[in-house]
Design a protein around this motif. Structure first.
Motif, short mmCIF file in Angstrom:
data_model
loop_
_atom_site.label_atom_id
_atom_site.label_comp_id
_atom_site.label_asym_id
_atom_site.label_seq_id
_atom_site.Cartn_x
_atom_site.Cartn_y
_atom_site.Cartn_z
N UNK A 234 23.65 72.07 12.37
CA UNK A 234 23.62 70.93 13.29
C UNK A 234 24.23 69.67 12.71
N UNK A 235 24.37 68.68 13.58
CA UNK A 235 24.91 67.37 13.21
C UNK A 235 24.03 66.29 13.81
N UNK A 236 23.69 65.27 13.01
CA UNK A 236 22.95 64.12 13.53
C UNK A 236 23.89 63.32 14.42
N UNK A 237 23.56 63.23 15.70
CA UNK A 237 24.35 62.39 16.60
C UNK A 237 23.82 60.96 16.61
N UNK A 238 22.55 60.82 16.33
CA UNK A 238 21.92 59.51 16.20
C UNK A 238 20.65 59.74 15.41
N UNK A 239 19.86 58.68 15.22
CA UNK A 239 18.60 58.84 14.50
C UNK A 239 17.55 59.59 15.32
N UNK A 240 17.81 59.83 16.59
CA UNK A 240 16.84 60.52 17.45
C UNK A 240 17.44 61.73 18.18
N UNK A 241 18.66 62.13 17.81
CA UNK A 241 19.30 63.28 18.45
C UNK A 241 20.04 64.13 17.44
#
Length: 246
Positions: A234-241
């Motif tokens: 996976x990849x962090x798209x934001x701090x909450x996604x």
């Protein structure tokens, strides 16, 4: 009920989409299907310079394409299996420690071949099953490929999630080709029956499976067991996604 298997262009590595959403302490049960689907269409937050703190409660939605072959009573078909998983996450530095628990299962409908006409069936996992406080949890630990901020990637090891079955080695044991080969079935919902009880959809063109040829006797429930083995990229798209494949 059909016997499902995952399919993809590369049969050795089935690709399954997943989406994680931070719940900030809310129970995973507070997210319904509409909430999770709507979240998939939201834009990720802009890149941030500050590192993220990923600790807390997250909801993960896994979309698994499946297909099944035809048999004497079931037509061949394909569809999407959706699993919702609640994750309690501890984040410190590059290390992430997850504790996962299934909190929703959706299966595709299927058609059977009756004597006179085809009938549609829908299997429904009751919400009450996932409201239980004694469902098993599964640990998964991994490291981020950099500082926790949008754009950072990760790859986990393998994790096995079981429901209604407890295999001796869930990561490596071969899943049998028939339910008759399941020798480690457990009473996953404490109702006195093996596996976990799931119900059939009513109304809107749905039928219950026939127990006799005439259809005068029909099944109201079935007792189900499953084991999923996956690794996540996976990849962090934001701090909450977080978004990726399994």
């Amino acid at each position: 009920m059909p016997y499902f298997r995952a399919v993809s262009q590369d049969a050795r590595r089935p690709s399954v989409a997943f989406l994680l959403i931070a719940c900030f302490g809310a129970a995973c049960g507070s997210y319904d299907k509409g909430d999770l689907e709507a979240a998939q269409h939201e834009r990720a937050q802009p890149l941030q310079a500050a590192a993220c703190d990923l600790s807390g409660t997250w909801a993960m939605r896994m979309q698994l394409p499946v297909q099944w072959s035809g048999s004497l009573g079931v037509r061949a078909g394909r569809g999407m299996m959706v699993h919702t998983v609640k994750i309690e996450r501890r984040h410190h530095g590059a290390q992430v420690d997850d504790r996962m628990q299934v909190c929703g299962v959706q299966l595709p409908d299927y058609l059977t071949t009756a004597l006179a006409a085809s009938e549609r069936f829908g299997v429904r996992f009751p919400d009450s099953l996932f409201a239980r406080t004694d469902l098993p949890t599964y640990p998964l630990s991994y490291r981020l490929d950099g500082e926790a901020q949008p754009g950072t990637t990760f790859a986990t090891g393998m994790v096995a999630i079981e429901m209604g079955v407890r295999m001796a080695d869930p990561l490596r044991d071969v899943w049998p080709s028939s339910y008759r080969g399941l020798t480690h079935i457990v009473d996953g919902d404490s109702d006195g029956h093996p596996g976990v009880a799931v119900e059939f959809a009513d109304g809107n063109g749905y039928s219950h499976p026939r127990i006799n040829w005439t259809g005068s006797v029909r099944a109201r429930q079935i007792f189900s067991a499953f084991r999923n083995v996956a690794r996540l990229d996976g990849t962090l798209q934001s701090c909450t996604r977080v978004r990726g494949t399994a």
